[in-house]
Design a protein around this motif. Structure first.
Motif, short mmCIF file in Angstrom:
data_model
loop_
_atom_site.label_atom_id
_atom_site.label_comp_id
_atom_site.label_asym_id
_atom_site.label_seq_id
_atom_site.Cartn_x
_atom_site.Cartn_y
_atom_site.Cartn_z
N ALA A 15 9.54 51.43 43.04
CA ALA A 15 8.23 51.57 43.68
C ALA A 15 7.20 50.65 43.05
O ALA A 15 6.42 50.00 43.76
CB ALA A 15 7.76 53.03 43.59
N VAL A 16 7.18 50.56 41.73
CA VAL A 16 6.21 49.72 41.03
C VAL A 16 6.36 48.26 41.44
O VAL A 16 5.37 47.55 41.63
CB VAL A 16 6.38 49.88 39.50
N ILE A 17 7.60 47.81 41.59
CA ILE A 17 7.85 46.40 41.91
C ILE A 17 7.77 46.15 43.41
O ILE A 17 7.08 45.24 43.88
CB ILE A 17 9.22 45.97 41.37
N LEU A 18 8.50 46.96 44.18
CA LEU A 18 8.75 46.62 45.58
C LEU A 18 7.62 47.02 46.52
O LEU A 18 7.37 46.32 47.51
CB LEU A 18 10.05 47.27 46.05
N LEU A 19 6.93 48.12 46.26
CA LEU A 19 5.89 48.53 47.21
C LEU A 19 4.77 47.50 47.33
O LEU A 19 4.45 47.07 48.45
CB LEU A 19 5.35 49.91 46.82
#
Length: 657
Positions: A15-19
């Motif tokens: 979530a931290v990277i991809l969102l």
């Protein structure tokens, strides 16, 4: 420990990277695989830019600066898109489209799922338990640096090096890995080893396969057999992502390399090398490349240099192709000037982005003939030969040589260049030339080995697809059947399963076994043994939060900082230490009779000592005379013990209260 904490930490990592990355990709107009693969580089760029900006803005490290940077970039992209009148209606032949013409819609998700499942099984076998750590030298720094980012509320690459060099000797350290992992700890409360392992899983299972499939589709098209093969083959080479997880451990480098393929794909589209032309404005691809490179670079400069080598060959091919069109004089002058500037910038980067001389001390380990043999057979770093991948690569190279399109020429040149770099690092006897070629990677052969799969996967997938397509054509000619016949589907499924099984035998089995030995927690583990880990996990209940623990970092005692959250005198082995730290290391066991030692102990707030014996992670000897005779010293008393691992409390210097 169950695997549930790792699942939660991995979800938070993704979530931290991809969102944020996915939202930015969508705003830019990318769709489908392009959006998914570019989400990684874009998301990491957001995190690293936030880590750089937060200290200057007076913000503690956390989601707030990440959110502010993301919002600023998103607004800027939206404004730019609006200013250009938006995009024309998406054409099905557009490389940025989610469904290029002729593609089987299912091929990309199938390839990605196969890669994730196979790599997931590999990594579970390697790690064995989510609480295990890589029992390697570099991991002392990586685990403690995550804690340092949390404790100092600063994950900037301009700050992280101060953990080992307070005098500013290390002014830059690639901190993307530690920045992301520290955010995951903040979000989930996961232990640092679990957060670190979760990030390794996301890098291997998500970021790397997405980039590998995107690069394959960008350069060779959207054939279903090609894309499924690329998914299988992205999990079939020990050199990436497994080798950086085993050797070193090179977590930041693996992080950067996982972002490189998507960045390379955007680069070649910007240069108009693919046969299918893109309908989007050139500025979209400029933004895509420029937006990805900070993430790649601050993940690890060596990954940027890998991009530079491969991209430079693409620039050269594009420039030659441009000249062959016989453009007007002004255009030739402008293009030549641009090419010259690029070459100059690349040369400066080649000279500047390399570690200092005393850090690139690795020497050749095999003869030149052996080095060439390893490169040709893909048996990097004396590994086993991945026979199926070699066979597929040979077919792919033959196909590319016979076609000789501009993409084929570039890919073959990139394969040759990356292979030559590996050969130079592992075997070139002319050391000055070798250093000129491979200094950016510490002259270290495993780092160069991990670059080549970026090119091997697309070429080997081309070969595997060529074999399948040839069989299918002959089968259809014989049977005059439908391309969607049940027999063809059954054979296709069987072929994929056979390819998966075949690629996981031999070389991969050996690589997994060797990597697993580096994560096993045993009584004789090289960094932290079973007894030592048990003692480290009890420290939060025994050592006050403001106390400092002395101990030799070479024996694993320094990892107490990451595991227990208690500050240690030396969080790494390679440190610039002051006179007081040196005095404590040399004379602590005599503190009861040495007032000067007590002054140093009180100044450094050293109240405890960890004695993990004299077994060091590299098997070398680094004496700390002040820690040798603790068992008979009147300056300390033992307060906890697990096997031969002992926690002492300093009772001299008025600290016996």
């Amino acid at each position: 420990m169950t695997w549930l904490p790792l699942v939660g930490a991995a979800a938070a990592t993704a979530a931290v990277i991809l969102l944020p990355g996915l939202v930015l990709a969508l705003i830019l107009g990318l769709r489908g695989l392009w959006a998914w693969a570019m989400a990684g580089p874009f998301g990491v760029t957001v995190v690293v830019l936030a880590s750089l900006a937060a200290p200057f803005a007076g913000l503690p490290w956390g989601l707030l600066p990440v959110g502010i940077v993301f919002a600023a970039i998103a607004v800027g992209l939206a404004v730019a898109r609006a200013a250009t009148g938006g995009f024309r209606r998406r054409d099905d032949s557009d490389p940025a489209s989610g469904s290029p013409r002729g593609a089987r819609w299912w091929a990309v998700p199938v390839g990605l799922v196969i890669a994730a499942v196979v790599l997931g099984v590999q990594l579970v076998r390697v790690v064995q338990d989510p609480g295990n750590i890589s029992q390697t030298f570099d991991n002392i720094f990586h685990l403690n640096a995550i804690r340092y980012a949390l404790e100092t509320a600063n994950a900037s690459p301009l700050h992280l090096g101060s953990m080992t060099s307070e005098n500013g000797g290390v002014w830059f350290y690639p901190s993307a890995w530690h920045a992301v992992a520290s955010l995951v700890v903040q979000l989930t409360g996961a232990a640092i080893p679990v957060a670190s392992t979760a990030l390794a899983f996301v890098v291997a299972l998500v970021l790397w396969p997405a980039g590998a499939l995107l690069l394959t589709r960008t350069v060779f098209g959207s054939n279903a057999a090609l894309l499924v093969s690329a998914g299988v083959l992205s999990a079939a080479l020990p050199a990436l992502p497994l080798l950086p997880m085993d050797y070193g451990v090179l977590y930041p480098y693996a992080f950067g390399l996982s972002l490189a393929p998507a960045t390379i794909a955007a680069t070649v589209v910007l240069l108009r090398l693919p046969a299918v032309r893109d309908s989007r404005p050139a500025w979209v691809w400029v933004v895509a490349v420029v937006g990805a490179l900070p993430g790649v670079t601050i993940a690890h400069p060596g990954a940027f240099m890998a991009w530079l080598v491969i991209a430079s060959l693409a620039v050269l091919v594009a420039f030659v192709l441009f000249l062959r069109t016989r453009p007007g004089r002004r255009r030739v002058v402008a293009a030549s000037a641009g090419f010259a500037v690029y070459v100059l910038v690349a040369f400066v980067a080649w000279r500047v982005l390399r570690p200092p001389l005393d850090a690139r001390t690795w020497l050749p380990t095999v003869t030149l003939g052996q080095g060439i043999g390893e490169a040709v057979t893909l048996s990097y770093w004396s590994g086993a030969i991945p026979i199926v991948v070699v066979a597929a690569l040979v077919v792919g190279v033959v196909v590319a040589v016979r076609r000789r399109t501009r993409i084929d020429v570039w890919m073959l040149a990139a394969l040759a260049a990356t292979s030559i770099l590996y050969i130079a690092a592992i075997s070139l006897p002319w050391l000055q030339l070798r250093d000129l070629l491979t200094a950016a990677w510490y002259n270290n052969a495993p780092r160069l080995a991990s670059i080549v799969p970026i090119i091997i996967v697309p070429l080997a997938a081309l070969g595997a697809a060529a074999v399948w397509n040839a069989w299918r054509r002959r089968s259809l000619e014989r049977e005059r059947g439908s391309s969607g016949s049940g027999f063809t589907v059954a054979v296709a499924v069987g072929a994929v399963l056979a390819l998966v099984v075949a690629t996981q035998l031999g070389a991969m089995q050996q690589a997994v076994r060797e990597a697993a030995s580096g994560y096993s927690l045993t009584p004789d583990s090289p960094l932290v043994s079973t007894d030592e880990m048990a003692l480290l996990r009890r420290l939060p209940d025994e050592v006050p939060q403001d106390a400092v623990i002395a101990g030799s970092p070479w024996t694993g005692a320094g990892v107490a900082y990451a595991i227990s959250g208690r500050e240690v005198l030396m969080p790494h082995t390679l440190m610039d230490i002051d006179d007081e730290t040196e005095l404590i290391n040399d004379e602590l066991d005599d503190a009861a009779t040495r007032p000067d030692v007590c002054t140093a102990i009180l100044d450094k707030n050293v109240e405890y000592v960890l004695d993990f014996g004299d077994r060091e992670v590299h098997g070398a000897v680094h004496p700390f005379p002040g820690l040798d005779d603790l068992a008979t010293s009147s300056a300390v008393e033992a307060i906890d013990r697990e096997g031969d691992a002992v926690l002492y409390k300093v009772i001299a210097c008025g600290l016996d209260r």
